[in-house]
Design a protein around this motif. Structure first.
Motif, PDB file in Angstrom:
ATOM      1  N   ILE A 153       0.861  -1.179   0.000  1.00 26.60           N
ATOM      2  CA  ILE A 153       0.000   0.000   0.000  1.00 26.60           C
ATOM      3  C   ILE A 153       0.902   1.236   0.000  1.00 26.60           C
ATOM      4  O   ILE A 153       1.649   1.477   0.957  1.00 26.60           O
ATOM      5  N   TYR A 154       0.851   2.001  -1.083  1.00 27.61           N
ATOM      6  CA  TYR A 154       1.760   3.132  -1.291  1.00 27.61           C
ATOM      7  C   TYR A 154       1.047   4.445  -0.986  1.00 27.61           C
ATOM      8  O   TYR A 154      -0.125   4.635  -1.321  1.00 27.61           O
ATOM      9  N   PHE A 155       1.817   5.362  -0.383  1.00 29.90           N
ATOM     10  CA  PHE A 155       1.250   6.664  -0.014  1.00 29.90           C
ATOM     11  C   PHE A 155       2.206   7.792  -0.394  1.00 29.90           C
ATOM     12  O   PHE A 155       3.404   7.729  -0.137  1.00 29.90           O
ATOM     13  N   GLY A 156       1.614   8.869  -0.992  1.00 31.03           N
ATOM     14  CA  GLY A 156       2.317  10.116  -1.218  1.00 31.03           C
ATOM     15  C   GLY A 156       3.422  10.028  -2.247  1.00 31.03           C
ATOM     16  O   GLY A 156       3.459   9.147  -3.104  1.00 31.03           O
ATOM     17  N   GLY A 157       4.351  10.977  -2.180  1.00 31.42           N
ATOM     18  CA  GLY A 157       5.485  11.024  -3.086  1.00 31.42           C
ATOM     19  C   GLY A 157       5.567  12.329  -3.857  1.00 31.42           C
ATOM     20  O   GLY A 157       4.708  13.223  -3.743  1.00 31.42           O
ATOM     21  N   TYR A 158       6.626  12.427  -4.647  1.00 30.94           N
ATOM     22  CA  TYR A 158       6.909  13.619  -5.444  1.00 30.94           C
ATOM     23  C   TYR A 158       7.084  13.177  -6.891  1.00 30.94           C
ATOM     24  O   TYR A 158       7.961  12.363  -7.196  1.00 30.94           O
ATOM     25  N   GLY A 159       6.229  13.676  -7.781  1.00 31.98           N
ATOM     26  CA  GLY A 159       6.318  13.226  -9.163  1.00 31.98           C
ATOM     27  C   GLY A 159       5.380  13.979 -10.074  1.00 31.98           C
ATOM     28  O   GLY A 159       4.962  15.108  -9.785  1.00 31.98           O
ATOM     29  N   TYR A 160       5.004  13.315 -11.163  1.00 31.59           N
ATOM     30  CA  TYR A 160       4.204  13.954 -12.199  1.00 31.59           C
ATOM     31  C   TYR A 160       2.728  14.007 -11.811  1.00 31.59           C
ATOM     32  O   TYR A 160       2.234  13.194 -11.042  1.00 31.59           O
ATOM     33  N   TYR A 161       2.041  14.951 -12.429  1.00 34.85           N
ATOM     34  CA  TYR A 161       0.618  15.159 -12.144  1.00 34.85           C
ATOM     35  C   TYR A 161      -0.212  13.998 -12.659  1.00 34.85           C
ATOM     36  O   TYR A 161       0.035  13.448 -13.735  1.00 34.85           O
ATOM     37  N   SER A 168      -5.345  14.720  -4.152  1.00 34.60           N
ATOM     38  CA  SER A 168      -4.893  16.060  -3.836  1.00 34.60           C
ATOM     39  C   SER A 168      -3.458  16.189  -4.319  1.00 34.60           C
ATOM     40  O   SER A 168      -2.580  15.467  -3.848  1.00 34.60           O
ATOM     41  N   PHE A 169      -3.243  17.080  -5.267  1.00 36.78           N
ATOM     42  CA  PHE A 169      -1.925  17.249  -5.881  1.00 36.78           C
ATOM     43  C   PHE A 169      -1.554  18.718  -5.828  1.00 36.78           C
ATOM     44  O   PHE A 169      -2.369  19.582  -6.118  1.00 36.78           O
ATOM     45  N   GLU A 170      -0.327  19.005  -5.440  1.00 35.33           N
ATOM     46  CA  GLU A 170       0.149  20.381  -5.362  1.00 35.33           C
ATOM     47  C   GLU A 170       1.373  20.531  -6.261  1.00 35.33           C
ATOM     48  O   GLU A 170       2.403  19.875  -6.034  1.00 35.33           O
ATOM     49  N   PHE A 171       1.262  21.379  -7.275  1.00 32.37           N
ATOM     50  CA  PHE A 171       2.391  21.612  -8.166  1.00 32.37           C
ATOM     51  C   PHE A 171       3.529  22.298  -7.421  1.00 32.37           C
ATOM     52  O   PHE A 171       3.308  23.171  -6.569  1.00 32.37           O
ATOM     53  N   ASP A 172       4.733  21.913  -7.757  1.00 29.61           N
ATOM     54  CA  ASP A 172       5.932  22.588  -7.286  1.00 29.61           C
ATOM     55  C   ASP A 172       6.352  23.562  -8.384  1.00 29.61           C
ATOM     56  O   ASP A 172       6.873  23.149  -9.420  1.00 29.61           O
ATOM     57  N   ASN A 178      12.392  22.657 -15.203  1.00 30.90           N
ATOM     58  CA  ASN A 178      13.601  22.102 -14.588  1.00 30.90           C
ATOM     59  C   ASN A 178      13.686  20.610 -14.880  1.00 30.90           C
ATOM     60  O   ASN A 178      13.043  19.798 -14.223  1.00 30.90           O
ATOM     61  N   PHE A 179      14.449  20.241 -15.915  1.00 35.73           N
ATOM     62  CA  PHE A 179      14.696  18.839 -16.243  1.00 35.73           C
ATOM     63  C   PHE A 179      13.394  18.067 -16.485  1.00 35.73           C
ATOM     64  O   PHE A 179      13.093  17.095 -15.805  1.00 35.73           O
ATOM     65  N   GLY A 180      12.600  18.489 -17.444  1.00 35.61           N
ATOM     66  CA  GLY A 180      11.455  17.697 -17.841  1.00 35.61           C
ATOM     67  C   GLY A 180      10.125  18.256 -17.392  1.00 35.61           C
ATOM     68  O   GLY A 180       9.973  19.456 -17.152  1.00 35.61           O
ATOM     69  N   LEU A 181       9.127  17.389 -17.253  1.00 35.10           N
ATOM     70  CA  LEU A 181       7.768  17.787 -16.919  1.00 35.10           C
ATOM     71  C   LEU A 181       7.689  18.357 -15.514  1.00 35.10           C
ATOM     72  O   LEU A 181       8.428  17.935 -14.618  1.00 35.10           O
ATOM     73  N   PRO A 182       6.778  19.320 -15.293  1.00 35.67           N
ATOM     74  CA  PRO A 182       6.607  19.851 -13.937  1.00 35.67           C
ATOM     75  C   PRO A 182       6.091  18.766 -12.995  1.00 35.67           C
ATOM     76  O   PRO A 182       5.354  17.869 -13.399  1.00 35.67           O
ATOM     77  N   ARG A 183       6.482  18.876 -11.753  1.00 38.49           N
ATOM     78  CA  ARG A 183       6.128  17.853 -10.777  1.00 38.49           C
ATOM     79  C   ARG A 183       5.591  18.489  -9.501  1.00 38.49           C
ATOM     80  O   ARG A 183       5.560  19.716  -9.367  1.00 38.49           O
ATOM     81  N   GLY A 184       5.198  17.668  -8.562  1.00 38.10           N
ATOM     82  CA  GLY A 184       4.680  18.179  -7.297  1.00 38.10           C
ATOM     83  C   GLY A 184       4.438  17.060  -6.310  1.00 38.10           C
ATOM     84  O   GLY A 184       4.819  15.909  -6.527  1.00 38.10           O
ATOM     85  N   TRP A 185       3.765  17.431  -5.213  1.00 38.09           N
ATOM     86  CA  TRP A 185       3.512  16.507  -4.113  1.00 38.09           C
ATOM     87  C   TRP A 185       2.071  15.982  -4.183  1.00 38.09           C
ATOM     88  O   TRP A 185       1.164  16.672  -4.652  1.00 38.09           O
ATOM     89  N   ASN A 186       1.848  14.760  -3.693  1.00 38.28           N
ATOM     90  CA  ASN A 186       0.486  14.211  -3.665  1.00 38.28           C
ATOM     91  C   ASN A 186       0.271  13.421  -2.389  1.00 38.28           C
ATOM     92  O   ASN A 186       1.217  13.122  -1.651  1.00 38.28           O
ATOM     93  N   ASN A 187      -0.979  13.083  -2.119  1.00 38.83           N
ATOM     94  CA  ASN A 187      -1.318  12.244  -0.965  1.00 38.83           C
ATOM     95  C   ASN A 187      -2.181  11.050  -1.383  1.00 38.83           C
ATOM     96  O   ASN A 187      -3.023  10.583  -0.632  1.00 38.83           O
ATOM     97  N   GLN A 188      -1.959  10.553  -2.592  1.00 39.75           N
ATOM     98  CA  GLN A 188      -2.754   9.440  -3.084  1.00 39.75           C
ATOM     99  C   GLN A 188      -2.360   8.128  -2.398  1.00 39.75           C
ATOM    100  O   GLN A 188      -1.229   7.967  -1.917  1.00 39.75           O
ATOM    101  N   VAL A 189      -3.305   7.206  -2.354  1.00 42.44           N
ATOM    102  CA  VAL A 189      -3.086   5.870  -1.796  1.00 42.44           C
ATOM    103  C   VAL A 189      -3.444   4.847  -2.872  1.00 42.44           C
ATOM    104  O   VAL A 189      -4.534   4.892  -3.440  1.00 42.44           O
ATOM    105  N   HIS A 190      -2.514   3.950  -3.167  1.00 41.64           N
ATOM    106  CA  HIS A 190      -2.741   2.854  -4.093  1.00 41.64           C
ATOM    107  C   HIS A 190      -2.332   1.548  -3.420  1.00 41.64           C
ATOM    108  O   HIS A 190      -1.357   1.517  -2.663  1.00 41.64           O
TER     109      HIS A 190
END
Length: 400
Positions: A153-161, A168-172, A178-190
């Protein structure tokens, strides 16, 4: 690599230390345990190549350390569908199998899943790339994982939209351009069901944690705990748990003092009632060396006194042994954002978080007074003599 900044990275195929008897210094690696052995893969260190800040460690090797006997490191070459060299991956060990998900490599973030049988019948270690049913999490690194009822069960992380109404995703903003696609923080659970190899997006209830990355997770019975992590310019000290049966979030408000906010720390199960917290990186970009025990029954953080209070670590790994000790390996001792000045480590720090058995205490005493007892060691039973010899051989093989 370090934080949200992704500098040029080179992959190390061979080089200084390639024939060493212990692993190179590193941060952002993964480590898992079967209770007796610690398995280390990946990560990065300072690059000896001009125009590169950091250097990925070889992807086709795994390092094994005997946590019970404190025996010397063993390097094993791996075969098969070897993952790319990466940092910031998420790893878990289930029934002797290492599962590796996510991370960051020289082409950006990934959401590929690999597995490695750590107890192969033919003696060779083969990586497999798993093709799973369902929709996986978005490509990301610096996420956390809980293991429960043959599920990852995976939670959160920093990556692509990811376009998801329940996410809930927040763009950085600083990642744009900066080196490719814009990224941000999330709180998803898979959740990944290991029986059917199928992904499931989890819709949770209750007060969920904010989006975050570089947090730390630990499983206690049917609860998935998460502490701290980075969200935008803040490194937090909040504590939540997710009920892994009902998917309901609960915020925990501990009594008394609370550790300072941090990211890149470790949170490790010390007993069915306690969690062990060590190290990390503050909002003010200070490395930490403090250690704490969280008592679930008392709902209280308790400072833990150790002999490693002068050894700050962040983006390290921590594994618990069946002997009641927690083994911290690697990590950075200062600010990793300084890149070429970052002080990556390959030391092992051992924290005894449970009382040792009488046998273990006796054998450690023999090791401590080895010179005085050298003439009597051969009188020990063979299996105990083997332990003492392995322990003596390990004294100078734990790195620096």
């Amino acid at each position: 690599m370090a934080d949200h900044e992704e500098p040029p990275v080179a992959e190390q195929q061979a080089g200084p230390g390639a024939g060493s008897s212990f692993p190179a210094e590193r941060s952002g690696h993964v480590a898992v345990t079967d209770g007796s052995r610690m398995f280390v893969w990946g990560g990065y260190k300072n690059a000896p190549i001009q125009e590169y800040y950091d250097f990925y460690l070889p992807r086709d090797e795994i390092w094994i350390y005997d946590m019970v006997n404190w025996a010397a490191w063993q390097k094993r070459k791996t075969k098969g569908n070897v993952p790319p060299a990466m940092s910031g991956c998420c790893a878990a060990c289930v029934d002797g199998v290492l599962y590796l998900f996510g991370g960051h490599h020289d082409d950006g973030n990934t959401n590929t899943l690999f597995m490695l049988n750590l107890i192969p019948k033919d003696g060779d270690l083969y990586w497999e790339k798993l093709e799973c049913k369902g929709t996986p999490p978005s490509p990301k690194d610096k996420l956390g994982v809980w293991v429960y009822q043959n599920k990852l069960i995976y939670f959160g992380g920093y990556g692509y939209y990811e376009d998801d109404a329940f996410l809930s995703f927040e763009f950085d903003e600083s990642s744009i351009g900066n080196f490719g696609l814009p990224r941000g923080w999330n709180n998803q659970v898979h959740a990944l069901d290991l029986d059917s190899l199928s992904w499931h997006r989890i819709v949770t209830t209750g007060p969920s944690p904010s989006p975050r990355a570089a947090h730390a997770c630990a499983t206690v019975k049917n609860r998935g705990y998460v502490f701290g992590g980075r969200y935008r310019d803040f490194r937090m000290n909040d504590l939540y748990y997710l009920n892994l049966d009902t998917w309901e979030w609960h915020e925990v408000i501990p009594r008394g003092v609370t550790p300072v906010g941090r990211s890149w720390h470790s949170l490790t199960l010390a007993s069915q009632d306690t969690l062990f917290l060590f190290g990390g990186f503050t909002t003010n970009k200070q490395p930490l060396s403090d250690s704490w025990m969280y008592s679930i029954k008392m709902n209280r953080w308790i400072p833990f006194q150790s002999s490693h209070a002068d050894k700050p670590r962040l983006w390290h790994t921590a594994c618990a042994s069946k002997e009641g000790e927690i083994f911290v390996f690697g990590g950075c001792a200062n600010n990793p954002l300084t890149h070429d000045k970052a002080a990556h480590s390959n030391a092992i720090l051992v924290f005894p978080v449970q009382p040792r058995s009488l046998l273990r205490l006796t054998l450690e005493t023999v090791v401590t007074f080895r010179e005085l007892l050298s003439g009597s060691l051969d009188s020990l039973p063979q299996h105990l003599l083997q332990y003492v010899r392995q322990r003596l051989a390990s004294v100078n093989t734990c790195g620096s």
